[in-house]
Design an enzyme around this catalytic site. Structure first.
Site, PDB file in Angstrom:
ATOM      1  CD  GLN A 163      -2.835  -1.016   2.615  1.00 23.98           C
ATOM      2  OE1 GLN A 163      -2.373  -1.645   3.599  1.00 23.98           O
ATOM      3  NE2 GLN A 163      -4.036  -0.409   2.694  1.00 23.98           N
TER       4      GLN A 163
ATOM      5  CD1 TRP B 186      -5.726  -3.416   2.140  1.00 24.38           C
ATOM      6  CD2 TRP B 186      -4.277  -4.253   0.633  1.00 24.38           C
ATOM      7  NE1 TRP B 186      -4.349  -3.601   2.762  1.00 24.38           N
ATOM      8  CE2 TRP B 186      -3.587  -4.178   1.739  1.00 24.38           C
ATOM      9  CE3 TRP B 186      -3.819  -4.582  -0.707  1.00 24.38           C
ATOM     10  CZ2 TRP B 186      -2.270  -4.708   1.752  1.00 24.38           C
ATOM     11  CZ3 TRP B 186      -2.568  -5.208  -0.748  1.00 24.38           C
ATOM     12  CH2 TRP B 186      -1.793  -5.077   0.515  1.00 24.38           C
TER      13      TRP B 186
ATOM     14  CG  HIS C 164       0.074  -5.848   5.791  1.00 21.90           C
ATOM     15  ND1 HIS C 164       0.169  -4.966   6.762  1.00 21.90           N
ATOM     16  CD2 HIS C 164      -0.987  -5.492   5.071  1.00 21.90           C
ATOM     17  CE1 HIS C 164      -0.967  -4.257   6.864  1.00 21.90           C
ATOM     18  NE2 HIS C 164      -1.811  -4.373   5.883  1.00 21.90           N
TER      19      HIS C 164
ATOM     20  CE  LYS D 239     -12.169   3.179   4.578  1.00 23.56           C
ATOM     21  NZ  LYS D 239     -12.546   1.675   4.900  1.00 23.56           N
TER      22      LYS D 239
ATOM     23  CD  GLU E  58      -3.595  -1.923  10.178  1.00 22.81           C
ATOM     24  OE1 GLU E  58      -4.587  -1.635   9.907  1.00 22.81           O
ATOM     25  OE2 GLU E  58      -2.586  -2.995   9.683  1.00 22.81           O
TER      26      GLU E  58
ATOM     27  CG  ASN F 203      -1.765  -6.597   8.813  1.00 23.13           C
ATOM     28  OD1 ASN F 203      -1.852  -6.176   9.928  1.00 23.13           O
ATOM     29  ND2 ASN F 203      -2.835  -6.614   7.912  1.00 23.13           N
ATOM     30  CD  GLU F 204      -6.194  -6.415   9.329  1.00 24.49           C
ATOM     31  OE1 GLU F 204      -6.595  -6.597   8.386  1.00 24.49           O
ATOM     32  OE2 GLU F 204      -6.292  -5.499  10.344  1.00 24.49           O
TER      33      GLU F 204
HETATM   34  C1  BGP Z   1      -6.477  -3.338   8.040  1.00 26.66           C
HETATM   35  C2  BGP Z   1      -5.215  -3.699   6.809  1.00 26.66           C
HETATM   36  C3  BGP Z   1      -4.806  -2.338   6.469  1.00 26.66           C
HETATM   37  C4  BGP Z   1      -5.667  -1.264   6.033  1.00 26.66           C
HETATM   38  C5  BGP Z   1      -6.633  -1.071   7.197  1.00 26.66           C
HETATM   39  C6  BGP Z   1      -7.744   0.059   6.698  1.00 26.66           C
HETATM   40  O1  BGP Z   1      -7.197  -4.352   7.617  1.00 26.66           O
HETATM   41  O2  BGP Z   1      -4.205  -4.143   7.807  1.00 26.66           O
HETATM   42  O3  BGP Z   1      -3.862  -2.646   5.467  1.00 26.66           O
HETATM   43  O4  BGP Z   1      -5.828  -1.179   4.851  1.00 26.66           O
HETATM   44  O5  BGP Z   1      -7.265  -2.269   7.483  1.00 26.66           O
HETATM   45  O6  BGP Z   1      -8.523  -0.772   5.868  1.00 26.66           O
HETATM   46  P1  BGP Z   1      -9.080  -0.224   4.653  1.00 26.66           P
HETATM   47  O7  BGP Z   1      -7.814   0.150   3.578  1.00 26.66           O
HETATM   48  O8  BGP Z   1     -10.144  -1.302   3.932  1.00 26.66           O
HETATM   49  O9  BGP Z   1     -10.007   1.236   4.791  1.00 26.66           O
END
Ligand code: BGP
Length: 468
Positions: A19, A429, A116, A435, A375, A159-160
């Site tokens: 990103q 993403w 990630h 955003k 985050e 990550n996640e």
């Molecule tokens: C989390 C991810 C990030 C980031 C964030 C915000 O899920 O780890 O990479 O993207 O969310 O989400 P979004 O970009 O969908 O608003």
């Protein structure tokens, strides 16, 4: 009276390779599934992103100027191993050495994530983590990084894991875009947790002096009507899908009876079976007490109602408020019409959910050791005026979440730091460049950075420890 945070607290900013870096074909980087998927399904790509590949000295200088003493960075696996395994790309290795050196020069501690969302294309198209060979390739990549990047003190495997399974196999907004396949969701979670545990064991066996953990997204799930047992059940099943299954794997080394009852119920309604092997549980059990920290990503809570129908999910990608639909067969439905503020992307803003989530972790998983909030942040259609953004809504969001962190620490939780998503603006993403989350506004055409009002506010908190 204003609340405060402990003296040794980390005030961080978070980024992710794909990103932030841009430069997706530069210096021998291998492809990832996202390259093609974004080009074919969305209105943007990962070029230029925030051109962090070239701009990182500027971003780290800003960190130093604004009191930010930690940064989350991820390594792009395909910069190191362009095909996921095999030959190493020395230019990729060199880039990360330079990046980590710059972090240390600016007194910004790098918290480094190995994965990630960006599995190399060759492994992704062979089934990603549903294919058990990817587990082994990941562990080899992890071991290489541990040996090579000794300047890194804090490692995160994934990550996640939760949102990866959901994005790839439930909502279908991440490549390969499969929808409503709950068995794949759980299998992906399980296999990734097994890969995590193997990497943790390798790290500890290697005798390294740093710390290792995992980052989970943990959205808190509440019943819409707490008096209605069917709503309570819906919230519980949602919690199992998104939180409990991976937390059990992380800290129990197995899935509790309660968790497995929920999983079986969901799979009976939706079909599919799981491949959970004895040797996986041996690895999970061996690693469960070795996690040095848990990273929690927290943005929102959800309110769940009973639902008796087919699965139907609409992802709100454009920020047209009210566009989200989320109902899962055998589980429940999200109710958005509750008296809680929400973002244009229908994310329910509920700081209390962060407090409740932390308390659940420390209560149910007392071997957690310590927590970083890795985050948290507000996605917003920022307005750029006077060379800045007057992002009072973001300041308010951060303030409320830091306040509940202060409460959680007071109430016994060992929380050691907070990383705002995101350090500078990056693309989202599945929502694109519109955003924005950053402390620093990025003009994506010129790649110039501009501190937002929130950056000055955050600096003051970092310098004083007082949440004004
Ligand atoms: C989390 C991810 C990030 C980031 C964030 C915000 O899920 O780890 O990479 O993207 O969310 O989400 P979004 O970009 O969908 O608003």
């Amino acid at each position: 009276m204003s609340k405060s945070l402990p003296k040794d607290f980390i005030y961080g900013g978070a980024t992710a390779a794909y990103q932030a870096e841009g430069a997706v074909h530069t210096d021998g980087k291998g492809p990832v599934a996202w390259d093609k998927y974004l080009a074919e399904n969305y209105w943007y790509t990962a070029e230029p992103a925030s051109d962090f590949y070239h701009m990182y000295p500027v971003d780290l200088e800003l960190c130093e100027q604004f009191g930010i003493n930690g940064i989350r960075i991820s390594i792009a696996w395909s910069r190191i191993f362009p095909a996921g395994y095999g030959e190493v790309n020395p230019k990729g290795v060199d880039f990360y050495h330079r990046l980590f050196a710059e972090c240390h020069k600016r007194h910004v501690e790098p918290f480094v994530t190995l994965h990630h969302f960006d599995t190399p294309e060759a492994l992704h198209s062979a089934g990603d983590f549903l294919n058990r060979e990817t587990i082994d390739h990941f562990v080899e990549y992890a071991k290489f990084c541990f040996r090579e990047f000794k300047e890194v003190n804090y490692w995160t495997t994934f990550n996640e894991i939760g949102p990866i399974g959901d994005g790839q196999y439930l909502v279908g907004k991440f490549p390969p875009g499969i929808r409503y396949d709950l068995a794949k969701v759980f299998q992906s979670h399980h296999n990734m947790m097994t890969a995590h545990a193997k990497a943790v064991l390798a790290y500890k066996k290697g005798g390294y002096t740093g710390e290792i953990g995992v980052v989970h997204a943990l959205p808190t799930k509440y019943p819409y009507d707490p008096e209605n047992p069917a709503d309570v059940r819906a919230a519980d099943l949602e919690d199992i899908i998104h939180n409990r299954f991976i937390l059990d794997a992380t800290y129990l080394g197995h899935y509790s009876d309660h968790t497995m009852e929920g999983v079986r119920h969901i799979l009976e309604a939706n079909g599919g079976t799981l491949d959970l092997r004895k040797e996986d549980f041996e690895v999970l059990t061996a690693a469960k007490d070795l996690n040095d920290f848990l990273g929690i990503n927290y943005y929102m809570s959800d309110w769940m109602r009973a639902y008796d129908g087919e699965t139907e999910i609409t992802h709100n990608a454009t920020g047209a408020k009210g566009g989200s639909v989320y109902r899962i067969k055998g589980v429940g439905q999200r109710e958005f019409d509750v008296d809680v503020p929400r973002t244009d992307w229908d994310w329910m803003i509920w700081p209390q959910g962060l407090y409740d989530q932390i308390m659940r972790v420390i209560h149910d998983y007392p071997n957690y050791k310590k927590i970083y909030i890795t985050e948290n942040g507000l996605g917003y259609k920022d307005e750029f005026v006077d060379d800045t953004v007057y992002d009072d809504a973001r300041i308010d969001y951060i303030r409320q979440h830091l306040n509940v962190l202060s409460d959680a620490i007071r109430d016994g939780a060992n929380v050691k730091g907070y990383f705002l998503w995101s350090l500078m603006d990056v693309f989202s993403w599945s929502n694109g460049y519109e955003k924005r989350y950053g402390l620093f506004y990025v003009d994506f055409e010129t790649q110039k950075r501009y501190p937002k009002k929130s950056a000055y506010w955050y600096k003051k908190v970092a310098e004083t420890g007082v949440i004004e």
